[in-house]
Design a protein around this motif. Structure first.
Motif, PDB file in Angstrom:
ATOM      1  N   GLY A 196      86.112 -25.678  70.489  1.00 35.82           N
ATOM      2  CA  GLY A 196      85.987 -24.458  71.286  1.00 35.82           C
ATOM      3  C   GLY A 196      85.273 -23.342  70.571  1.00 35.82           C
ATOM      4  N   TYR A 197      85.352 -22.155  71.187  1.00 32.90           N
ATOM      5  CA  TYR A 197      84.643 -20.980  70.681  1.00 32.90           C
ATOM      6  C   TYR A 197      85.210 -20.539  69.337  1.00 32.90           C
ATOM      7  N   THR A 198      84.312 -20.280  68.410  1.00 31.48           N
ATOM      8  CA  THR A 198      84.697 -19.917  67.047  1.00 31.48           C
ATOM      9  C   THR A 198      85.662 -18.737  67.024  1.00 31.48           C
ATOM     10  N   SER A 199      85.313 -17.649  67.712  1.00 36.49           N
ATOM     11  CA  SER A 199      86.108 -16.416  67.619  1.00 36.49           C
ATOM     12  C   SER A 199      87.533 -16.630  68.108  1.00 36.49           C
ATOM     13  N   SER A 200      87.713 -17.452  69.148  1.00 35.72           N
ATOM     14  CA  SER A 200      89.047 -17.683  69.707  1.00 35.72           C
ATOM     15  C   SER A 200      89.912 -18.491  68.739  1.00 35.72           C
ATOM     16  N   ILE A 201      89.309 -19.505  68.129  1.00 39.18           N
ATOM     17  CA  ILE A 201      90.065 -20.344  67.198  1.00 39.18           C
ATOM     18  C   ILE A 201      90.381 -19.560  65.919  1.00 39.18           C
ATOM     19  N   VAL A 202      89.449 -18.709  65.496  1.00 35.20           N
ATOM     20  CA  VAL A 202      89.704 -17.843  64.328  1.00 35.20           C
ATOM     21  C   VAL A 202      90.881 -16.908  64.611  1.00 35.20           C
ATOM     22  N   LEU A 203      90.927 -16.343  65.805  1.00 37.10           N
ATOM     23  CA  LEU A 203      92.028 -15.442  66.166  1.00 37.10           C
ATOM     24  C   LEU A 203      93.362 -16.191  66.160  1.00 37.10           C
ATOM     25  N   GLY A 366      93.922  -8.241  56.647  1.00 43.12           N
ATOM     26  CA  GLY A 366      94.331  -8.998  57.827  1.00 43.12           C
ATOM     27  C   GLY A 366      94.783  -8.147  58.989  1.00 43.12           C
ATOM     28  N   ASN A 367      94.633  -6.825  58.887  1.00 43.42           N
ATOM     29  CA  ASN A 367      95.083  -5.927  59.955  1.00 43.42           C
ATOM     30  C   ASN A 367      94.226  -6.074  61.216  1.00 43.42           C
ATOM     31  N   VAL A 368      92.906  -6.108  61.023  1.00 46.72           N
ATOM     32  CA  VAL A 368      91.995  -6.191  62.165  1.00 46.72           C
ATOM     33  C   VAL A 368      91.874  -7.641  62.617  1.00 46.72           C
ATOM     34  N   LYS A 369      92.175  -7.879  63.891  1.00 46.43           N
ATOM     35  CA  LYS A 369      92.153  -9.253  64.426  1.00 46.43           C
ATOM     36  C   LYS A 369      90.723  -9.678  64.771  1.00 46.43           C
ATOM     37  N   GLU A 370      89.988  -8.833  65.454  1.00 47.98           N
ATOM     38  CA  GLU A 370      88.590  -9.137  65.788  1.00 47.98           C
ATOM     39  C   GLU A 370      87.895  -7.846  66.196  1.00 47.98           C
ATOM     40  N   PHE A 371      86.559  -7.886  66.176  1.00 51.02           N
ATOM     41  CA  PHE A 371      85.810  -6.684  66.548  1.00 51.02           C
ATOM     42  C   PHE A 371      84.395  -7.044  66.961  1.00 51.02           C
ATOM     43  N   VAL A 372      83.751  -6.112  67.661  1.00 43.87           N
ATOM     44  CA  VAL A 372      82.341  -6.236  68.032  1.00 43.87           C
ATOM     45  C   VAL A 372      81.640  -4.929  67.709  1.00 43.87           C
ATOM     46  N   ILE A 373      80.326  -5.002  67.556  1.00 45.06           N
ATOM     47  CA  ILE A 373      79.531  -3.810  67.254  1.00 45.06           C
ATOM     48  C   ILE A 373      78.501  -3.611  68.356  1.00 45.06           C
ATOM     49  N   LYS A 374      78.400  -2.379  68.856  1.00 39.44           N
ATOM     50  CA  LYS A 374      77.422  -2.030  69.889  1.00 39.44           C
ATOM     51  C   LYS A 374      76.488  -0.957  69.346  1.00 39.44           C
ATOM     52  N   GLU A 382      78.809   1.761  67.726  1.00 41.27           N
ATOM     53  CA  GLU A 382      80.231   1.823  68.050  1.00 41.27           C
ATOM     54  C   GLU A 382      80.882   0.510  67.640  1.00 41.27           C
ATOM     55  N   VAL A 383      81.963   0.603  66.899  1.00 45.20           N
ATOM     56  CA  VAL A 383      82.722  -0.582  66.497  1.00 45.20           C
ATOM     57  C   VAL A 383      84.016  -0.603  67.312  1.00 45.20           C
ATOM     58  N   ASP A 384      84.124  -1.566  68.226  1.00 43.63           N
ATOM     59  CA  ASP A 384      85.353  -1.763  69.001  1.00 43.63           C
ATOM     60  C   ASP A 384      86.182  -2.822  68.299  1.00 43.63           C
ATOM     61  N   TYR A 385      87.467  -2.517  68.052  1.00 38.96           N
ATOM     62  CA  TYR A 385      88.274  -3.459  67.287  1.00 38.96           C
ATOM     63  C   TYR A 385      89.713  -3.527  67.823  1.00 38.96           C
ATOM     64  N   VAL A 386      90.352  -4.651  67.543  1.00 43.30           N
ATOM     65  CA  VAL A 386      91.755  -4.865  67.891  1.00 43.30           C
ATOM     66  C   VAL A 386      92.532  -4.982  66.590  1.00 43.30           C
ATOM     67  N   SER A 387      93.582  -4.165  66.432  1.00 46.57           N
ATOM     68  CA  SER A 387      94.340  -4.197  65.175  1.00 46.57           C
ATOM     69  C   SER A 387      95.777  -3.739  65.395  1.00 46.57           C
ATOM     70  N   GLU A 388      96.612  -4.068  64.419  1.00 51.26           N
ATOM     71  CA  GLU A 388      98.007  -3.600  64.442  1.00 51.26           C
ATOM     72  C   GLU A 388      98.052  -2.098  64.142  1.00 51.26           C
ATOM     73  N   PHE A 415      84.488   4.394  65.556  1.00 55.45           N
ATOM     74  CA  PHE A 415      85.409   3.263  65.581  1.00 55.45           C
ATOM     75  C   PHE A 415      86.412   3.454  66.707  1.00 55.45           C
ATOM     76  N   VAL A 416      86.483   2.486  67.605  1.00 58.49           N
ATOM     77  CA  VAL A 416      87.340   2.598  68.790  1.00 58.49           C
ATOM     78  C   VAL A 416      88.339   1.444  68.788  1.00 58.49           C
ATOM     79  N   ARG A 417      89.599   1.785  68.638  1.00 63.13           N
ATOM     80  CA  ARG A 417      90.651   0.764  68.652  1.00 63.13           C
ATOM     81  C   ARG A 417      90.982   0.403  70.098  1.00 63.13           C
ATOM     82  N   LYS A 418      91.059  -0.900  70.392  1.00 64.03           N
ATOM     83  CA  LYS A 418      91.301  -1.361  71.755  1.00 64.03           C
ATOM     84  C   LYS A 418      92.437  -2.377  71.784  1.00 64.03           C
ATOM     85  N   GLU A 419      93.036  -2.515  72.965  1.00 64.07           N
ATOM     86  CA  GLU A 419      94.098  -3.513  73.147  1.00 64.07           C
ATOM     87  C   GLU A 419      93.529  -4.925  73.069  1.00 64.07           C
TER      88      GLU A 419
END
Length: 441
Positions: A196-203, A366-374, A382-388, A415-419
């Motif tokens: 499957g998709y790399t990012s999903s399996i990494v998460l 290991g705090n940041v689970k995944e992110f994208v850059i726009k 803009e860096v959108d990221y998901v983290s604890e 930097f924009v933290r997202k759910e």
């Protein structure tokens, strides 16, 4: 044992046994015989489409060029017109395999393969997965992919999964609660491999890391994990190896073509030289020497329904210096041609450079689970990221300093933290996106 997958292909009109036989014949060719085969197939597919495909005849003009290098390079935008305009004589949507590209390159389109060509694609897939002990007829797959949202599409996909001996883990919601459900499934099912998709399996691997679980310890039948469709970074490979407890295999393919490159048991990213002819070209569409980077251009040697001849897939890559025509090795895949950022200085930088620099810093704990850059403006990202926990000022300053060092000073980052992050309809996570009109070409 009953070969359900092979039978389902045959029943759908895909002559898999004939395709397997031809593929084996190609693999058994000596080097001189292979070179003759390749030259013959290249000439044959061009001649066929020149005579039978009005779209391709219009592309070529009145005559077929003498030299291969003089053939035009087709871009995805060339193919963005109704499929009926591009089909060869005698082919319809009903008598060939029709599908749509994922659109991860930004330019989706509908394509077609004749049924024999599609059977060869499956024969090629079976061969390469077989290198790692996977048999499509009997091995049970844990599939990390997208899933249609509508009821009919959902049921169709589940039926295909049943016939293909796989269980699908939809990747649109990867919250801890959902991942806990994934883990429960691995506890109760005898999966042979993950695909499957790399990012999903990494998460999922990060989730396992938090819980201090090695997946193979709870699902001992697992043999291998094959990641696809997105970049695999070296530190992600290490994470996957540690948390899944099985070898990681890197796959590079395109739905409109075939598997392009697949990691062999020796750890080489071996290019498919049986059903495809892969070239690395410079900006003037001239072949570059092994070891030099250029755009990936591919010819489908068997597809008579639709021309993919010197087709620019949209990626930048390098073939290894030890490559031969019969066994090309992909040394590196750098990214997509439209994944380049144009900077204020005029410099063109691969979008993955930002991703790689940022990733190396913000994932330290290991705090940041995944992110994208726009890229929103020529100097603004803009860096959108998901983290604890939200990123702190020290982390942000380290990122900005690294980017100034490796790229240029004066770039603005927010930097924009997202759910959770937006994924494409297919479930892929596009790691870098440029939203500015002026693109690097």
């Amino acid at each position: 044992m009953f070969a359900l997958f092979d039978v389902s292909l045959q029943l759908n009109g895909f002559p898999i046994n004939k395709a397997k036989s031809e593929l084996q014949h190609i693999l058994n060719l000596s080097e001189p015989d292979y070179l003759s085969f390749l030259d013959r197939k290249k000439k044959k597919i061009v001649a066929f489409h020149f005579q039978n495909n009005p779209f391709y005849k219009k592309v070529l003009g009145e005559t077929v060029p003498e030299n291969w290098q003089e053939l035009p390079v087709l871009s995805k935008s060339d193919l963005q017109q109704p499929l009926l305009n591009r089909l060869s004589k005698g082919f319809t949507k009903q008598n060939c395999f029709v599908n749509k590209t994922s659109g991860s390159s930004g330019t989706p389109f509908i394509f077609a393969k004749d049924k024999y060509s599609h059977a060869l694609t499956w024969a090629s897939n079976m061969l390469r997965f077989g290198w790692h002990g996977i048999d499509f007829n009997h091995s049970y797959q844990a599939r990390f992919y997208g899933m249609p949202r509508d009821s009919i599409g959902y049921q169709k996909e589940r039926l295909k999964d049943f016939l293909s001996h796989r269980y699908r883990f939809p990747v649109f919601d990867l919250s801890d609660t959902i991942l806990e459900g994934f883990l429960d499934k691995f506890r109760t099912q005898k999966f042979d491999y993950i695909n499957g998709y790399t990012s999903s399996i990494v998460l999922f691997a990060k989730f396992l890391q938090q819980k201090n679980i090695v997946l193979k310890s709870i699902c001992p039948t697992l043999k291998v994990c094959i990641v696809t469709s997105e970049m695999l970074f070296e530190n992600d490979r290490i994470l996957l190896e540690n948390q899944l407890g099985i070898p990681i295999v890197n796959e590079y393919g395109a739905s409109e073509l075939d598997l392009i490159a697949f990691e062999n048991p020796q750890g080489e990213w071996q290019v498919n030289a049986e059903t495809l002819f892969v070239e690395i070209l410079d900006e003037n569409n001239q072949a570059v020497p092994y070891g030099m980077q250029g755009k990936v251009v591919i010819t489908s040697l068997f597809n008579t329904a639709h021309p993919f001849i010197r087709y620019e897939i949209g990626d930048i890559g390098i073939l290894d210096e030890k490559s031969t025509p019969q066994k090309p090795i992909l040394k590196k895949l750098i990214g997509r041609t439209n994944d380049f950022a144009l900077l204020p200085s005029g410099k063109k930088a691969p979008g993955l450079t930002f991703y790689y620099i940022t990733k190396s810093i913000i994932e330290d704990n290991g705090n940041v689970k995944e992110f994208v850059i726009k890229q929103t403006k020529i100097n603004t990202f803009e860096v959108d990221y998901v983290s604890e926990i939200e990123l702190n000022l020290t982390q942000i300053q380290k990122i900005e300093a690294a980017i100034a060092l490796y790229l240029e000073k004066g770039l603005i980052f927010t930097f924009v933290r997202k759910e959770k992050l937006e994924r494409s309809k297919s479930g892929k996570l596009k790691q870098f996106v440029s939203l500015i009109k002026e693109k690097a070409e």
